[in-house]
Design a protein around this motif. Structure first.
Motif, PDB file in Angstrom:
ATOM      1  N   ASN A 406       0.985  -1.321  -0.089  1.00  0.00           N
ATOM      2  CA  ASN A 406       0.076   0.123   0.070  1.00  0.00           C
ATOM      3  C   ASN A 406       0.830   1.439   0.074  1.00  0.00           C
ATOM      4  O   ASN A 406       0.301   2.466  -0.773  1.00  0.00           O
ATOM      5  CB  ASN A 406      -0.820  -0.153   1.226  1.00  0.00           C
ATOM      6  CG  ASN A 406      -2.055  -0.875   1.148  1.00  0.00           C
ATOM      7  OD1 ASN A 406      -2.365  -1.417  -0.040  1.00  0.00           O
ATOM      8  ND2 ASN A 406      -2.520  -1.494   2.183  1.00  0.00           N
ATOM      9  N   THR A 416      -4.029   3.147  -3.660  1.00  0.00           N
ATOM     10  CA  THR A 416      -3.706   1.593  -3.266  1.00  0.00           C
ATOM     11  C   THR A 416      -3.982   0.691  -4.206  1.00  0.00           C
ATOM     12  O   THR A 416      -4.110  -0.700  -4.231  1.00  0.00           O
ATOM     13  CB  THR A 416      -4.143   1.033  -1.962  1.00  0.00           C
ATOM     14  OG1 THR A 416      -5.621   1.052  -2.144  1.00  0.00           O
ATOM     15  CG2 THR A 416      -3.894   1.804  -0.921  1.00  0.00           C
ATOM     16  N   ASP A 420      -4.080  -3.515  -4.463  1.00  0.00           N
ATOM     17  CA  ASP A 420      -5.473  -4.106  -4.859  1.00  0.00           C
ATOM     18  C   ASP A 420      -5.835  -4.871  -5.817  1.00  0.00           C
ATOM     19  O   ASP A 420      -6.159  -5.913  -5.948  1.00  0.00           O
ATOM     20  CB  ASP A 420      -6.594  -2.922  -4.564  1.00  0.00           C
ATOM     21  CG  ASP A 420      -6.591  -2.346  -3.425  1.00  0.00           C
ATOM     22  OD1 ASP A 420      -5.942  -2.915  -2.598  1.00  0.00           O
ATOM     23  OD2 ASP A 420      -7.158  -1.155  -3.364  1.00  0.00           O
TER      24      ASP A 420
END
Length: 454
Positions: A406, A416, A420
């Motif tokens: 992140n 992020t 992700d």
């Protein structure tokens, strides 16, 4: 929101959806003779019934009333049949299933309305062999950002990969570009020499393939590139791919700063007449000082030429390059690990001053380099927000991030998204600042033949 208000909103969306379905059905029937013939058959049956009514009832007061009533009933039934026929062809076959699945994942607005599928159709793109289908929805005022946040859940509901999400009809609709699951991105796509056309006059660089198309970046539009990614993400391979293409083009000079001793760049790079390697900060500062001098020289040159705004205009316009003037080379400065260049940790006062001057020169180039054909391509894997000064980072509009946590994803993309959307074991998979996920092309640097034409 009370139940009466919810019912009012739902009814409003239902009427709007019905209107869209009627319009879509009319389009389908208009362009399909077979559907037109079936519609004519419905109308012919209604006319036949009307004729039978005419001969069934006697011509008296009661018979005339019954005839009128039967005519009215036949007309109503015929109208309903025609509307149902049009609605049938105006409603995608998968609409009901998608509606139920969206309900299951909770894709609703505050009134409990679920997006309604308007149409499904193939999308043709020459640069990809995948079957791409567009799904257009009446979004029911569900914002695009919510669709993006629920992208993974929506893919599950559709049982398809989503390549792109965009707004249509202003902000009233959403279009999803979808690809069958079995046609997802490959883990490795090998670079083919035929992909690069050296005759293209603009500095267009090919990066890889998304689900939807080939991903490219044009240095005339986005002059600087920032690449991030953790160790093993494929960051250096992508950097080499970009630099290889630039060196294959005419009128491009490339300088690479590699403070890891050049381990990521084989001797083939050093052999290229327009490629220079730098391994020391003092040498780098001297080189950047020269770039600033060249930037100012080009600025003065363009000012002296009426209506010349940038290097692209200068090089393609013969009135600027005739006789004594040659086309200007584009100059590309690349750093494989910019953190190694700019990190002041453990340095002496003198060394810190050198780093500060390097940072200042890079900031100037990031701010002014586009018009004068001086470009930065910087890569990093270190999640340290203090490494890249705001004046440098804020002037790099095109950013790419591979596998990352992140923190690093936030530094590169200001979100992020990389953490992700990029699998933790992916190599060569990236997402750019526009949210496009792509697989970068892989090529073997040890087999580069700089003299071989593409």
């Amino acid at each position: 929101m009370n139940s009466n208000k919810k019912d009012e909103l739902i009814n409003e969306s239902t009427y709007k959806y019905t209107f869209y379905r009627l319009c879509e059905g009319m389009k389908h029937i208009k362009h399909d003779p077979h559907k037109q013939h079936r519609l004519l058959l419905i109308l012919a049956l209604a006319l036949l019934v009307a004729i039978l009514v005419q001969h069934t009832f006697d011509s008296n007061a009661i018979g005339d009333i019954l005839k009128i009533a039967m005519y009215f009933l036949v007309a109503v039934i015929a109208l309903i049949a025609v509307l149902c026929y049009i609605l049938y062809y105006g409603t995608p076959k998968i609409a009901h299933r998608i509606h139920n699945n969206f309900s299951r994942i909770g894709l609703t607005n505050s009134a409990g309305e679920i997006p309604l599928l308007l149409r499904e159709y193939p999308f043709y793109k020459k640069s990809t062999s995948r079957q791409v289908f567009c799904l257009d929805f009446l979004s029911c005022s569900i914002e695009k950002s919510i669709w993006e946040d629920k992208k993974t859940a929506i893919e599950t509901a559709l049982n398809r990969n989503i390549a792109k999400i965009e707004e249509i009809d202003g902000k009233q609709g959403i279009r999803l570009y979808t690809v069958p699951l079995e046609q997802g991105l490959s883990d490795k796509i090998v670079w083919q020499n035929t992909m690069l056309n050296t005759q293209i006059p603009i500095c267009k660089i090919i990066l890889g393939e998304s689900l939807l198309e080939q991903v490219t970046v044009d240095l005339n539009i986005t002059p600087h590139i920032l690449i991030g990614g953790s160790t093993g993400s494929g960051k250096t391979v992508l950097l080499r791919l970009i630099l290889m293409q630039l060196l294959k083009k005419q009128n491009v000079q490339v300088t690479i700063a590699d403070f890891k001793g050049g381990v990521d760049f084989s001797d083939c790079w050093k052999q290229h007449p327009k490629c220079r390697m730098i391994f020391e900060r003092s040498e780098l500062l001297s080189y950047l000082d020269g770039l600033i001098i060249e930037l100012n020289r080009r600025k003065a040159l363009f000012v002296s030429k009426n209506n010349c705004n940038n290097i692209f205009d200068y090089n393609i316009n013969p009135i600027y390059t005739h006789n004594d003037a040659e086309p200007l080379d584009r100059i590309v400065f690349a750093a494989d690990e910019i953190a190694e260049v700019l990190d002041k940790t453990g340095l002496s006062k003198t060394e810190k001053e050198v780093v500060a001057q390097i940072e200042s020169r890079l900031a100037t180039i990031a701010r002014l380099g586009r018009a004068f054909g001086i470009h930065l391509i910087l890569a990093t894997q270190r999640p340290d927000a203090n490494i890249l000064a705001g004046q440098i980072k804020n002037n790099i509009s095109y950013r790419i991030c591979g596998r990352a946590d992140n923190v690093l994803s936030g530094i590169i993309l200001d979100s992020t998204a990389a953490a992700d959307e990029i699998p933790s074991d992916a190599r060569g998979r990236f997402i750019d600042s526009e949210g496009v996920v792509f697989q970068a092309y892989w090529f073997d640097e040890f087999n580069i033949d700089w003299n071989a034409p593409f």
